[in-house]
Design a protein around this motif. Structure first.
Motif, PDB file in Angstrom:
ATOM      1  N   PRO A 332       0.838  -1.220   0.000  1.00 19.22           N
ATOM      2  CA  PRO A 332       0.000   0.000   0.000  1.00 19.22           C
ATOM      3  C   PRO A 332       0.861   1.254   0.000  1.00 19.22           C
ATOM      4  O   PRO A 332       1.846   1.353   0.743  1.00 19.22           O
ATOM      5  CB  PRO A 332      -0.818  -0.144   1.283  1.00 19.22           C
ATOM      6  N   TRP A 333       0.557   2.175  -0.821  1.00 18.26           N
ATOM      7  CA  TRP A 333       1.271   3.454  -0.936  1.00 18.26           C
ATOM      8  C   TRP A 333       0.489   4.533  -0.221  1.00 18.26           C
ATOM      9  O   TRP A 333      -0.741   4.543  -0.251  1.00 18.26           O
ATOM     10  CB  TRP A 333       1.469   3.829  -2.409  1.00 18.26           C
ATOM     11  N   SER A 334       1.205   5.450   0.387  1.00 20.51           N
ATOM     12  CA  SER A 334       0.561   6.598   1.066  1.00 20.51           C
ATOM     13  C   SER A 334       0.248   7.646   0.009  1.00 20.51           C
ATOM     14  O   SER A 334       1.125   8.307  -0.530  1.00 20.51           O
ATOM     15  CB  SER A 334       1.489   7.164   2.135  1.00 20.51           C
ATOM     16  N   VAL A 335      -1.001   7.766  -0.322  1.00 18.16           N
ATOM     17  CA  VAL A 335      -1.436   8.665  -1.396  1.00 18.16           C
ATOM     18  C   VAL A 335      -2.163   9.841  -0.757  1.00 18.16           C
ATOM     19  O   VAL A 335      -3.079   9.642   0.069  1.00 18.16           O
ATOM     20  CB  VAL A 335      -2.358   7.921  -2.373  1.00 18.16           C
ATOM     21  N   CYS A 336      -1.764  11.038  -1.134  1.00 22.32           N
ATOM     22  CA  CYS A 336      -2.441  12.248  -0.657  1.00 22.32           C
ATOM     23  C   CYS A 336      -3.575  12.582  -1.613  1.00 22.32           C
ATOM     24  O   CYS A 336      -3.470  12.370  -2.823  1.00 22.32           O
ATOM     25  CB  CYS A 336      -1.450  13.414  -0.580  1.00 22.32           C
ATOM     26  N   ARG A 337      -4.600  13.140  -1.035  1.00 26.82           N
ATOM     27  CA  ARG A 337      -5.758  13.504  -1.854  1.00 26.82           C
ATOM     28  C   ARG A 337      -5.452  14.736  -2.681  1.00 26.82           C
ATOM     29  O   ARG A 337      -4.864  15.697  -2.179  1.00 26.82           O
ATOM     30  CB  ARG A 337      -6.973  13.745  -0.965  1.00 26.82           C
ATOM     31  N   GLN A 338      -5.839  14.706  -3.923  1.00 22.92           N
ATOM     32  CA  GLN A 338      -5.592  15.817  -4.829  1.00 22.92           C
ATOM     33  C   GLN A 338      -6.553  16.957  -4.523  1.00 22.92           C
ATOM     34  O   GLN A 338      -7.734  16.733  -4.210  1.00 22.92           O
ATOM     35  CB  GLN A 338      -5.768  15.357  -6.284  1.00 22.92           C
ATOM     36  N   GLY A 339      -6.050  18.161  -4.602  1.00 22.46           N
ATOM     37  CA  GLY A 339      -6.874  19.325  -4.298  1.00 22.46           C
ATOM     38  C   GLY A 339      -7.897  19.591  -5.381  1.00 22.46           C
ATOM     39  O   GLY A 339      -7.843  19.040  -6.482  1.00 22.46           O
ATOM     40  N   ILE A 340      -8.834  20.475  -5.070  1.00 20.34           N
ATOM     41  CA  ILE A 340      -9.906  20.814  -6.011  1.00 20.34           C
ATOM     42  C   ILE A 340      -9.348  21.707  -7.106  1.00 20.34           C
ATOM     43  O   ILE A 340      -8.698  22.722  -6.831  1.00 20.34           O
ATOM     44  CB  ILE A 340     -11.067  21.496  -5.277  1.00 20.34           C
ATOM     45  N   ILE A 341      -9.593  21.319  -8.340  1.00 20.59           N
ATOM     46  CA  ILE A 341      -9.103  22.107  -9.482  1.00 20.59           C
ATOM     47  C   ILE A 341     -10.114  23.186  -9.852  1.00 20.59           C
ATOM     48  O   ILE A 341      -9.799  24.115 -10.576  1.00 20.59           O
ATOM     49  CB  ILE A 341      -8.825  21.166 -10.669  1.00 20.59           C
ATOM     50  N   LYS A 342     -11.333  23.073  -9.349  1.00 22.10           N
ATOM     51  CA  LYS A 342     -12.379  24.027  -9.709  1.00 22.10           C
ATOM     52  C   LYS A 342     -12.032  25.419  -9.185  1.00 22.10           C
ATOM     53  O   LYS A 342     -11.661  25.588  -8.014  1.00 22.10           O
ATOM     54  CB  LYS A 342     -13.710  23.549  -9.130  1.00 22.10           C
ATOM     55  N   LYS A 343     -12.128  26.417 -10.066  1.00 29.76           N
ATOM     56  CA  LYS A 343     -11.836  27.799  -9.680  1.00 29.76           C
ATOM     57  C   LYS A 343     -13.002  28.393  -8.909  1.00 29.76           C
ATOM     58  O   LYS A 343     -14.137  27.980  -9.067  1.00 29.76           O
ATOM     59  CB  LYS A 343     -11.565  28.637 -10.930  1.00 29.76           C
ATOM     60  N   GLU A 344     -12.671  29.368  -8.083  1.00 28.07           N
ATOM     61  CA  GLU A 344     -13.718  30.049  -7.328  1.00 28.07           C
ATOM     62  C   GLU A 344     -14.507  30.978  -8.245  1.00 28.07           C
ATOM     63  O   GLU A 344     -13.991  31.502  -9.229  1.00 28.07           O
ATOM     64  CB  GLU A 344     -13.096  30.839  -6.177  1.00 28.07           C
ATOM     65  N   GLN A 345     -15.736  31.193  -7.878  1.00 27.72           N
ATOM     66  CA  GLN A 345     -16.600  32.048  -8.696  1.00 27.72           C
ATOM     67  C   GLN A 345     -16.193  33.505  -8.539  1.00 27.72           C
ATOM     68  O   GLN A 345     -16.060  34.005  -7.422  1.00 27.72           O
ATOM     69  CB  GLN A 345     -18.058  31.867  -8.290  1.00 27.72           C
ATOM     70  N   GLU A 346     -15.966  34.145  -9.701  1.00 24.17           N
ATOM     71  CA  GLU A 346     -15.588  35.566  -9.673  1.00 24.17           C
ATOM     72  C   GLU A 346     -16.799  36.476  -9.474  1.00 24.17           C
ATOM     73  O   GLU A 346     -16.680  37.546  -8.904  1.00 24.17           O
ATOM     74  CB  GLU A 346     -14.883  35.913 -10.982  1.00 24.17           C
ATOM     75  N   ILE A 347     -17.945  36.019  -9.980  1.00 23.85           N
ATOM     76  CA  ILE A 347     -19.167  36.827  -9.823  1.00 23.85           C
ATOM     77  C   ILE A 347     -19.871  36.365  -8.567  1.00 23.85           C
ATOM     78  O   ILE A 347     -20.153  35.184  -8.389  1.00 23.85           O
ATOM     79  CB  ILE A 347     -20.067  36.677 -11.055  1.00 23.85           C
ATOM     80  N   GLN A 348     -20.164  37.287  -7.687  1.00 26.62           N
ATOM     81  CA  GLN A 348     -20.845  36.959  -6.437  1.00 26.62           C
ATOM     82  C   GLN A 348     -22.324  36.710  -6.681  1.00 26.62           C
ATOM     83  O   GLN A 348     -22.932  37.310  -7.560  1.00 26.62           O
ATOM     84  CB  GLN A 348     -20.670  38.087  -5.420  1.00 26.62           C
ATOM     85  N   LYS A 349     -22.875  35.815  -5.897  1.00 26.09           N
ATOM     86  CA  LYS A 349     -24.292  35.513  -6.001  1.00 26.09           C
ATOM     87  C   LYS A 349     -25.130  36.632  -5.430  1.00 26.09           C
ATOM     88  O   LYS A 349     -24.752  37.245  -4.420  1.00 26.09           O
ATOM     89  CB  LYS A 349     -24.603  34.205  -5.264  1.00 26.09           C
ATOM     90  N   PRO A 350     -26.280  36.930  -6.044  1.00 27.74           N
ATOM     91  CA  PRO A 350     -27.131  38.005  -5.494  1.00 27.74           C
ATOM     92  C   PRO A 350     -27.749  37.556  -4.167  1.00 27.74           C
ATOM     93  O   PRO A 350     -28.079  36.398  -3.968  1.00 27.74           O
ATOM     94  CB  PRO A 350     -28.181  38.183  -6.589  1.00 27.74           C
ATOM     95  N   THR A 351     -27.898  38.544  -3.275  1.00 24.05           N
ATOM     96  CA  THR A 351     -28.445  38.257  -1.948  1.00 24.05           C
ATOM     97  C   THR A 351     -29.883  38.741  -1.791  1.00 24.05           C
ATOM     98  O   THR A 351     -30.615  38.234  -0.947  1.00 24.05           O
ATOM     99  CB  THR A 351     -27.575  38.912  -0.876  1.00 24.05           C
ATOM    100  N   GLY A 352     -30.315  39.696  -2.611  1.00 24.12           N
ATOM    101  CA  GLY A 352     -31.663  40.240  -2.471  1.00 24.12           C
ATOM    102  C   GLY A 352     -32.717  39.330  -3.066  1.00 24.12           C
ATOM    103  O   GLY A 352     -32.436  38.230  -3.554  1.00 24.12           O
ATOM    104  N   LYS A 353     -33.977  39.781  -3.059  1.00 22.93           N
ATOM    105  CA  LYS A 353     -35.094  39.020  -3.586  1.00 22.93           C
ATOM    106  C   LYS A 353     -35.138  39.157  -5.109  1.00 22.93           C
ATOM    107  O   LYS A 353     -34.858  40.215  -5.655  1.00 22.93           O
ATOM    108  CB  LYS A 353     -36.399  39.498  -2.963  1.00 22.93           C
ATOM    109  N   PHE A 354     -35.492  38.095  -5.808  1.00 21.46           N
ATOM    110  CA  PHE A 354     -35.539  38.090  -7.273  1.00 21.46           C
ATOM    111  C   PHE A 354     -36.788  38.822  -7.750  1.00 21.46           C
ATOM    112  O   PHE A 354     -37.910  38.547  -7.302  1.00 21.46           O
ATOM    113  CB  PHE A 354     -35.550  36.650  -7.786  1.00 21.46           C
ATOM    114  N   SER A 355     -36.571  39.782  -8.650  1.00 17.97           N
ATOM    115  CA  SER A 355     -37.710  40.539  -9.213  1.00 17.97           C
ATOM    116  C   SER A 355     -38.166  39.806 -10.463  1.00 17.97           C
ATOM    117  O   SER A 355     -37.415  39.656 -11.426  1.00 17.97           O
ATOM    118  CB  SER A 355     -37.293  41.959  -9.554  1.00 17.97           C
ATOM    119  N   ASP A 356     -39.413  39.340 -10.447  1.00 20.60           N
ATOM    120  CA  ASP A 356     -39.913  38.525 -11.553  1.00 20.60           C
ATOM    121  C   ASP A 356     -40.609  39.324 -12.623  1.00 20.60           C
ATOM    122  O   ASP A 356     -41.332  38.767 -13.444  1.00 20.60           O
ATOM    123  CB  ASP A 356     -40.875  37.459 -11.004  1.00 20.60           C
ATOM    124  N   SER A 357     -40.440  40.638 -12.646  1.00 20.68           N
ATOM    125  CA  SER A 357     -41.080  41.461 -13.683  1.00 20.68           C
ATOM    126  C   SER A 357     -40.149  41.537 -14.881  1.00 20.68           C
ATOM    127  O   SER A 357     -38.984  41.900 -14.770  1.00 20.68           O
ATOM    128  CB  SER A 357     -41.373  42.864 -13.145  1.00 20.68           C
TER     129      SER A 357
END
Length: 451
Positions: A332-357
């Motif tokens: 058995p080999w000691s294998v380290c877990r590979q880190g997440i390759i996914k980049k962080e989101q540059e655009i922030q998610k909206p926090t207010g209420k969605f206007s459906d008009s």
């Protein structure tokens, strides 16, 4: 209306030879002493006879005939029966266990015959109309041959028994590993997925709130354009042309005789003659039930066949050696877990209420719709005068006689052959001359026909 099956033709051929020069050769000026290139196309000249043809081919000159020798026939070996006993025992006879077999139950229901005890007193049409003819029995064309038993003795051994050589079976070598000790201690069932997996908390799923239904205050317009604009014209209901159903005749029973009763004459019918079958006469000679196999067969005392199955091996009480190449060589080999390759989101998610008009909802202005104008006439005029369906085509049309091509039957239609065109078309001239106006001179008329 002549339809020609040839290429485009020239009815009036002037006999001038076609000129194959192009416009480029006529208008192009010469440049110095340079001559135009010569054509590589061979000239259409008739080749003269250069000599007599030699009828010898390469195959005829190179072929060497060989003497045909017949293949010698192989002499068949003389049959020699072998002495000894035949082992007729099989594995099936030795290993088969007989079982008691009961009768098979039928899944089909029993047939129910709906019959009665009443006697049928009728004569069928076949018995009434059939007349027996006196016929002679045809003689048999079969040639009787007296049975003659063979004089030679039947040989029991077969080709397989003569050529078969029994051999002693050799058991295959065993590939079972040697005895080995089992590993001590409990089994380690941890995997890399169990040790390295990290649980993450999932965010609650966004659920869009459902809009409440608000009924409109205005009344519902259930009238269609047809119901609002169409006004039925008053008129009388059409009368039925069906005659009234009246009962003809009376309910009193019929008293009288019919035509069948008046004209029917009873005929005397005789009973049909039945053909009696010939009585069976059993043969007086005794039947010979002996066959060639019974007379020539020699019974042998056969011993059961020896089993070909190898002898059962000895069972060992030692523990099973479960070592494999993978267990001994794998580390058995000691294998380290590979880190997440996914980049962080540059655009922030909206926090207010969605206007459906939408843009359509905000800028749309409702307009009141006007029904389309109906172009249906208001009053329909009904007159008793019949409709005139005559047209100018019906009144002024004059049917014309269909002309026949003179090329199919020139003599029957009154035409005489004149000449043939360079394209292969034949021309015919009418025998009776036609008159043009007041002039009485005959004008010959040429017509093109099918070649």
């Amino acid at each position: 209306r002549h339809r020609c099956c040839h290429k485009p033709t020239r009815i009036y051929d002037d006999g001038v030879q076609p000129n194959h020069k192009t416009e480029y050769l006529e208008n192009y000026p010469g440049y110095g002493n340079i001559c135009p290139p010569e054509s590589c196309k061979p000239k259409p000249e008739v080749q003269q006879d250069r000599g007599r043809m030699d009828g010898i081919s390469t195959f005829k000159s190179d072929y060497l005939p060989h003497d045909i020798v017949k293949r010698p026939l192989q002499a068949q070996a003389e049959y020699r029966p072998k002495s000894g006993k035949i082992d007729l025992g099989t594995i099936y006879q030795r290993d088969y266990n007989p079982h008691k077999v009961g009768p098979v139950t039928l899944a089909r229901p029993r047939e129910r015959k709906h019959t009665s005890d009443a006697k049928v007193d009728t004569i069928p049409t076949y018995r009434d109309d059939y007349r027996l003819w006196k016929s002679q029995r045809t003689e048999s064309c079969k040639v009787e041959h007296a049975y003659e038993p063979p004089s030679e003795k039947f040989g029991n051994p077969s080709t397989f028994q003569d050529d078969y050589i029994p051999r002693q079976p050799n058991p295959p070598p065993s590939f079972k590993p040697c005895e080995a000790k089992l590993p001590e201690g409990p089994f380690d069932g941890n995997t890399i997925h169990r040790t390295a997996y990290v649980l993450h908390e999932m965010e609650p799923m966004f659920v869009r709130p459902r809009e409440e239904y608000k009924p409109s205050d205005q009344p519902f317009e259930d009238l269609t354009t047809h119901q609002r604009d169409f006004r039925g014209t008053p008129g009388e209901q059409a009368k039925s042309c069906k005659p009234e159903s009246k009962k003809l005749g009376s309910d009193a029973p019929f008293k009288g005789t019919t035509e069948f009763q008046d004209r029917y004459q009873p005929w005397l019918v005789t009973a049909p003659e039945f053909h009696k079958p010939r009585e069976y006469v059993p043969p007086t000679d005794k039947m010979d039930l002996n066959s060639t196999n019974r007379l020539d067969y020699v019974s042998h005392k056969v011993s059961p066949a020896a089993p070909i199955r190898p002898a059962p091996g000895r069972r060992t009480t030692a523990p099973f050696q479960g070592k494999t190449t993978t267990r001994e060589d794998y580390q058995p080999w000691s294998v380290c877990r590979q880190g997440i390759i996914k980049k962080e989101q540059e655009i922030q998610k909206p926090t207010g209420k969605f206007s459906d008009s939408t843009t359509f909802r905000s800028h749309y202005t409702p307009h009141q719709t006007n029904p389309p104008q109906s172009f249906k006439p208001v009053h329909t005029v009904v007159t008793g005068v019949p409709f005139k369906d005559e047209t100018l085509y019906r009144t002024e049309y004059t049917p014309k006689k269909q002309e026949v091509c003179p090329g199919h039957h020139p003599a029957a239609l009154g035409y005489v052959y004149v000449n043939t065109d360079s394209q292969g078309h034949k021309f015919y001239r009418q025998v009776s001359p036609e008159r043009s106006g007041t002039n009485c001179n005959a004008i010959p008329k040429e017509v093109a026909g099918v070649s």
